[in-house]
Scaffold this motif. Structure first.
Motif, mmCIF file in Angstrom:
data_model
loop_
_atom_site.group_PDB
_atom_site.id
_atom_site.type_symbol
_atom_site.label_atom_id
_atom_site.label_comp_id
_atom_site.label_asym_id
_atom_site.label_seq_id
_atom_site.Cartn_x
_atom_site.Cartn_y
_atom_site.Cartn_z
ATOM 1 N N ASP A 78 0.837 -1.206 0.000
ATOM 2 C CA ASP A 78 0.000 0.000 0.000
ATOM 3 C C ASP A 78 0.872 1.257 0.000
ATOM 4 O O ASP A 78 1.926 1.298 0.646
ATOM 5 N N PRO A 79 0.458 2.305 -0.719
ATOM 6 C CA PRO A 79 1.281 3.528 -0.787
ATOM 7 C C PRO A 79 1.343 4.317 0.522
ATOM 8 O O PRO A 79 2.221 5.178 0.680
ATOM 9 N N ILE A 80 0.464 4.047 1.451
ATOM 10 C CA ILE A 80 0.417 4.808 2.709
ATOM 11 C C ILE A 80 1.246 4.079 3.777
ATOM 12 O O ILE A 80 0.936 2.932 4.130
ATOM 13 N N PRO A 81 2.288 4.721 4.336
ATOM 14 C CA PRO A 81 3.130 4.054 5.348
ATOM 15 C C PRO A 81 2.356 3.596 6.583
ATOM 16 O O PRO A 81 2.655 2.533 7.135
ATOM 17 N N ASN A 82 1.387 4.390 7.027
ATOM 18 C CA ASN A 82 0.616 4.003 8.213
ATOM 19 C C ASN A 82 -0.085 2.671 8.014
ATOM 20 O O ASN A 82 -0.206 1.863 8.932
ATOM 21 N N ILE A 83 -0.575 2.435 6.810
ATOM 22 C CA ILE A 83 -1.245 1.168 6.522
ATOM 23 C C ILE A 83 -0.225 0.035 6.514
ATOM 24 O O ILE A 83 -0.476 -1.047 7.055
ATOM 25 N N ARG A 84 0.953 0.284 5.948
ATOM 26 C CA ARG A 84 1.962 -0.781 5.856
ATOM 27 C C ARG A 84 2.431 -1.217 7.244
ATOM 28 O O ARG A 84 2.562 -2.414 7.504
ATOM 29 N N PHE A 85 2.691 -0.254 8.155
ATOM 30 C CA PHE A 85 3.166 -0.716 9.469
ATOM 31 C C PHE A 85 2.038 -1.322 10.298
ATOM 32 O O PHE A 85 2.272 -2.169 11.169
ATOM 33 N N ASN A 86 0.775 -0.945 10.025
ATOM 34 C CA ASN A 86 -0.339 -1.617 10.691
ATOM 35 C C ASN A 86 -0.533 -3.023 10.138
ATOM 36 O O ASN A 86 -0.984 -3.918 10.864
ATOM 37 N N VAL A 87 -0.203 -3.218 8.857
ATOM 38 C CA VAL A 87 -0.221 -4.565 8.291
ATOM 39 C C VAL A 87 0.817 -5.436 9.005
ATOM 40 O O VAL A 87 0.552 -6.599 9.346
ATOM 41 N N ALA A 88 1.998 -4.868 9.261
ATOM 42 C CA ALA A 88 3.031 -5.610 9.983
ATOM 43 C C ALA A 88 2.540 -5.998 11.383
ATOM 44 O O ALA A 88 2.745 -7.133 11.842
ATOM 45 N N LYS A 89 1.868 -5.079 12.060
ATOM 46 C CA LYS A 89 1.329 -5.378 13.394
ATOM 47 C C LYS A 89 0.248 -6.455 13.320
ATOM 48 O O LYS A 89 0.161 -7.343 14.176
ATOM 49 N N SER A 90 -0.580 -6.401 12.267
ATOM 50 C CA SER A 90 -1.638 -7.393 12.099
ATOM 51 C C SER A 90 -1.051 -8.777 11.820
ATOM 52 O O SER A 90 -1.509 -9.790 12.376
ATOM 53 N N LEU A 91 -0.019 -8.839 10.970
ATOM 54 C CA LEU A 91 0.639 -10.117 10.688
ATOM 55 C C LEU A 91 1.274 -10.691 11.951
ATOM 56 O O LEU A 91 1.279 -11.912 12.158
ATOM 57 N N GLU A 92 1.790 -9.817 12.787
ATOM 58 C CA GLU A 92 2.364 -10.262 14.069
ATOM 59 C C GLU A 92 1.303 -10.906 14.953
ATOM 60 O O GLU A 92 1.540 -11.952 15.573
ATOM 61 N N VAL A 93 0.115 -10.298 15.002
ATOM 62 C CA VAL A 93 -0.974 -10.847 15.808
ATOM 63 C C VAL A 93 -1.393 -12.211 15.275
ATOM 64 O O VAL A 93 -1.624 -13.156 16.046
ATOM 65 N N VAL A 94 -1.492 -12.346 13.950
ATOM 66 C CA VAL A 94 -1.863 -13.637 13.352
ATOM 67 C C VAL A 94 -0.834 -14.698 13.717
ATOM 68 O O VAL A 94 -1.174 -15.828 14.113
ATOM 69 N N ALA A 95 0.450 -14.342 13.609
ATOM 70 C CA ALA A 95 1.512 -15.312 13.882
ATOM 71 C C ALA A 95 1.519 -15.740 15.341
ATOM 72 O O ALA A 95 1.643 -16.931 15.653
ATOM 73 N N THR A 96 1.399 -14.782 16.259
ATOM 74 C CA THR A 96 1.452 -15.115 17.686
ATOM 75 C C THR A 96 0.193 -15.844 18.150
ATOM 76 O O THR A 96 0.231 -16.588 19.122
ATOM 77 N N THR A 97 -0.921 -15.628 17.434
ATOM 78 C CA THR A 97 -2.176 -16.284 17.817
ATOM 79 C C THR A 97 -2.224 -17.733 17.358
ATOM 80 O O THR A 97 -2.675 -18.618 18.096
ATOM 81 N N TYR A 98 -1.750 -17.987 16.144
ATOM 82 C CA TYR A 98 -1.920 -19.330 15.564
ATOM 83 C C TYR A 98 -0.596 -20.046 15.308
ATOM 84 O O TYR A 98 -0.590 -21.175 14.794
ATOM 85 N N GLY A 99 0.540 -19.436 15.657
ATOM 86 C CA GLY A 99 1.838 -20.032 15.337
ATOM 87 C C GLY A 99 2.192 -21.263 16.135
ATOM 88 O O GLY A 99 3.179 -21.937 15.831
ATOM 89 N N SER A 100 1.429 -21.571 17.167
ATOM 90 C CA SER A 100 1.755 -22.726 18.009
ATOM 91 C C SER A 100 1.186 -24.034 17.477
ATOM 92 O O SER A 100 1.486 -25.104 18.017
#
Length: 645
Positions: free
Chosen positions: A533-555
Motif C-alpha cells: 500500500d502507498p500509505i506508510p501508516n497502513i503498511r506498518f499496521n499490516v506488519a502489526k496485524s501479521l504479528e498478531v496472526v503469527a502469535t495467535t496461531y503459530g503454536s
C-alpha cells in the motif's frame, strides 16, 4: 548513602536539611518527600531530638509543602522515631498542621493523627493525645476547632470513663460553636463518634447533639446530619428510633432547603434499611412519594436513583398503588436529567413485579422512554435491556412490537451528532445481539454495525471493530465468515486510505475470535495485498496485524506453515521499506514470529524424540519378551492389552 552508618557521610543529610530551608518551593517539596530518608540516616534519637522539632518549626510554608509533610508523617513514620514507644512525638508537628488555614492540609493532618493514634497505648493517649485534643477543641481560631471534631472517635474506646465523659461534653460544645464551619465539622463527624458510644450515651448525648444540628439555621450544617441520622438509627432498636427520631425524619424530608432534601433522597435506601420495616411501611412510603414529587429536579432525580433499592423493601401492592403513579409522572418530567435517572433504574422494578404486572404497567413506560428526545434517556433504557428481557418482556410482547420502538431509538443514537453517544450505543450492541437473536440482528442491525466502520471519528471506527469481535464471539465464526468478513475485506480496496486502515484494524482485532480457515483463505490475501500500500501508516499496521496472526496461531502446525510460507516473507519485504516506522514494526513482527515458530518447532522435536524413544523401548521389549508393559497378547483387544506406555 550508607543508612546503616549515618555518621560516615553526613553531607547528604546536611544538603537535604538545607533544601528544607531553600527559597525554591520545589526543592523544599522534594526534601519533604525524602524526609523518611533523612530520619533513617539520622537514627531514632536524632530524629526525635533534631528532625521532628525542626519540622515543627518549619510549618510556616507553602500549602503544597505542608500537605506533603502532613502526608509523610502519617506513613508509618513512628518507625523512624523509635517505634510505638515514641510515636507520640509526631503529634507536635501534626497539631500545628491541624490548625493551619488551608482545609486540605488540616484534613490530611487529622488523618495522619488518626493513624498515629493507632500506635499509641492508653497511657500515651491520655498523656499526649487528649491534651492535644483539648487544645484544638478550645483553640482561638475556628480552624483548630474544626480539625478537632475528627479526632474524637478514633480514641474514645481507649480512654478511661472520666475522660470519655469529658470528651462527650467537649464534642457537645463543638456542636454549639458560634462558627458555622465548626458546627459543620461536628455534624460531619457525629455519626462516626456515635458508633463508639454506648446505647445510653447515644440517648443522653448523641441524640441531643443531633437534634441541635438538625435544626441549625445553616442548611450546610443540616444536610450533613442526614448521615448522622442513619448512623444513629443503626445503633438503636426500631422502637426507639420510632420514639426518638420520627419527628426528625419527617423534618428532614420536608426541609425548606432543597439541598437537605437532596441528601435525604440520595441516602433514602440506607435510611429505610436503618430505621426498620415498620417505619418504612408507616412513614417512608409517603416520604418517598413526597420526594418523587418534589419541586426541585435535583431531588426528584436523586429519588429516582433509589427506586429499585427502596422497592425491594416494600410489597408488590404498595409498588403498584403508591409508587407506579409517581414513576409515570417522572417518565414525562420536564427535566431530561430526571427522565435519564428514571430510565437507568426503572428496569430494576421488573424482577419485583409478576410478569403480567410488568407487561401491563412497566412496558408502556419502557417504550415511551425509548422514544425520548434526550439521547441519554434512550441509552439508559437500552443499557438495561438484559434485565428487561429476564423479566419476560421480549418473549411475551414479541420482537416485532419491541422493534417498533427499539430500532428507531438505536438508529437515532447511531446517527447522533455527538460521537460519544454513538460510541455508547456501539458498546451495547453485543448485549442487544444476545437478547434479540441472530435472525433479528441480521435483518435489522447488521448493516448498521458495518456502517460504523466508515465513521469520521477514529474512536467510533475502533469501537466498531471491537464490536465485530464481540459479535463473532456471540454468533460464531461461521456467521462472521459469511456476514462480516467479506464486507470488511471489501473495504481493503477502497480508494480512501481510512477505509483500508479500518480493514487492517478490524482484522487485527477480530483475529483471536476467528479460526485458521478464515485467516488462511480470504484474510491473508487481503493483508498480503496491503503490504505494498502507498500509505506508510497502513503498511506498518499490516506488519502489526501479521504479528498478531503469527502469535495467535503459530503454536499449531497449520499456523506454523502459514507463518513460514506467507507471514515471514511478507514481513521480511517490509523490513526494506523506506519508512522508518514500517521497518521498526516489521522487524518486531519478524522477531516475534520467528520466536513463536522456533518454540513450536522445539516442542515438536521434543515430542518426536519422546515418541521415538517409546517405540524403541517397545520394539526392544517385544523382541526379548521382558517387559510386561508392552505385552500384546494375540487374541486380546487393544483395550484389554496391558500396553500402558
Amino acid at each position: 548513602m550508607d543508612t546503616g552508618n549515618p555518621l560516615d557521610d553526613i553531607a547528604p543529610i546536611a544538603i537535604l536539611m538545607d533544601e528544607l530551608r531553600s527559597e525554591d518551593v520545589q526543592l523544599r517539596l522534594n526534601a519533604i518527600h525524602r524526609v523518611s530518608t533523612i530520619a533513617l540516616a539520622l537514627g531514632p534519637d536524632r530524629t526525635r531530638e533534631e528532625l521532628v522539632p525542626f519540622l515543627q518549626d518549619s510549618v510556616d510554608d507553602e500549602d503544597e509543602v505542608l500537605l506533603a509533610l502532613a502526608e509523610e508523617l502519617g506513613k508509618n513514620f513512628d518507625e523512624y522515631v523509635g517505634g510505638r514507644k515514641y510515636a507520640h512525638v509526631l503529634l507536635g508537628p501534626l497539631e500545628v498542621l491541624a490548625a493551619v488555614e488551608e482545609t486540605l492540609v488540616r484534613d490530611k493532618a487529622t488523618e495522619s493523627i488518626t493513624k498515629v493514634s493507632e500506635s499509641l497505648s492508653q497511657q500515651q493517649i491520655e498523656a499526649y493525645y487528649i491534651p492535644l485534643l483539648n487544645r484544638l477543641s478550645r483553640g482561638e481560631w475556628f480552624t483548630s476547632r474544626t480539625s478537632s471534631a475528627a479526632l474524637y472517635s478514633p480514641v474514645y474506646l481507649k480512654v478511661s470513663t472520666q475522660i470519655k465523659e469529658d470528651m462527650r461534653k467537649a464534642f457537645t460544645a463543638l456542636a454549639s460553636d458560634d462558627t458555622p464551619m465548626v458546627r459543620r465539622a461536628a455534624a460531619k463527624w457525629l455519626g462516626a463518634f456515635a458508633k463508639s458510644l454506648a446505647k445510653e450515651h447515644i440517648l443522653s448525648d448523641a441524640l441531643p447533639i443531633y437534634r441541635k444540628l438538625a435544626s441549625d439555621d445553616q442548611d450546610s450544617v443540616r444536610l450533613l446530619t442526614v448521615e448522622d441520622l442513619i448512623a444513629i438509627s443503626k445503633q438503636l432498636e426500631p422502637a426507639v428510633v420510632k420514639e426518638q427520631l420520627l419527628a426528625q425524619i419527617r423534618q428532614s424530608v420536608a426541609d425548606k432547603s432543597w439541598r437537605v432534601r437532596y441528601m435525604v433522597a440520595n441516602h433514602f435506601v440506607e435510611l429505610a434499611e436503618a430505621v426498620g420495616i415498620e417505619i418504612v411501611k408507616e412513614e417512608l412510603v409517603g416520604a418517598y412519594v413526597q420526594i418523587l414529587k418534589d419541586n426541585e429536579a435535583e431531588v426528584r432525580s436523586a429519588g429516582a436513583s433509589q427506586l429499585p433499592g427502596f422497592a425491594k423493601l416494600i410489597d408488590k401492592d404498595t409498588i403498584l398503588t403508591r409508587i407506579l403513579q409517581c414513576v409515570r409522572d417522572l417518565s414525562q418530567d420536564q427535566s431530561q436529567h430526571v427522565r435519564a435517572s428514571l430510565a437507568n433504574q426503572i428496569s430494576g422494578l421488573a424482577p419485583l413485579l409478576e410478569k403480567d404486572s410488568t407487561i401491563e404497567h412497566l412496558l408502556p413506560l419502557f417504550l415511551h422512554l425509548l422514544k425520548d428526545e434526550f439521547p441519554e434517556v434512550r441509552l439508559n433504557i437500552i443499557s438495561k435491556l438484559e434485565m428487561v428481557n429476564s423479566a419476560g418482556f421480549i418473549p411475551v410482547i414479541g420482537i416485532d412490537l419491541l422493534s417498533q420502538s427499539l430500532l428507531p431509538a438505536i438508529v437515532e443514537l447511531a446517527e447522533d451528532k455527538s460521537w460519544r453517544v454513538r460510541q455508547a450505543i456501539i458498546e451495547y450492541i453485543p448485549l442487544l445481539a444476545t437478547q434479540l437473536g441472530r435472525s433479528f440482528f441480521d435483518e435489522q442491525l447488521g448493516n448498521l454495525c458495518l456502517s460504523w466502520l466508515g465513521d469520521n471519528v477514529f474512536s467510533i471506527r475502533e469501537a466498531a471493530t471491537v464490536n465485530l469481535k464481540k459479535l463473532t464471539d456471540v454468533f460464531g465464526v461461521e456467521w462472521s465468515r459469511n456476514a462480516i468478513v467479506p464486507k470488511v475485506l471489501a473495504m481493503g480496496s477502497h480508494p480512501n486510505y481510512l477505509f483500508r486502515m479500518t480493514t487492517v484494524l478490524a482484522i487485527t482485532t477480530m483475529t483471536p475470535s476467528l479460526n485458521l480457515d478464515v485467516i488462511n483463505d480470504p484474510i491473508m490475501q487481503t493483508l498480503i495485498s496491503l503490504v505494498s500500500d502507498p500509505i506508510p501508516n497502513i503498511r506498518f499496521n499490516v506488519a502489526k496485524s501479521l504479528e498478531v496472526v503469527a502469535t495467535t496461531y503459530g503454536s499449531v502446525p497449520e499456523g506454523q506453515s502459514l507463518a513460514k510460507e506467507k507471514i515471514m516473507p511478507a514481513v521480511q519485504s517490509l523490513q526494506n521499506d523506506p519508512d522508518a516506522d514500517v521497518r521498526y514494526f516489521a522487524g518486531r513482527a519478524l522477531e516475534r514470529t520467528m520466536a513463536v515458530v522456533a518454540i513450536a518447532d522445539y516442542y515438536l522435536v521434543l515430542q518426536e524424540a519422546h515418541l521415538n524413544e517409546l517405540f524403541l523401548k517397545r520394539d526392544d521389549a517385544t523382541l526379548h519378551g521382558t517387559d510386561p508393559a508392552f505385552d500384546f497378547t494375540p487374541g486380546i483387544s487393544c483395550s484389554e492389552s496391558r500396553f500402558t506406555a
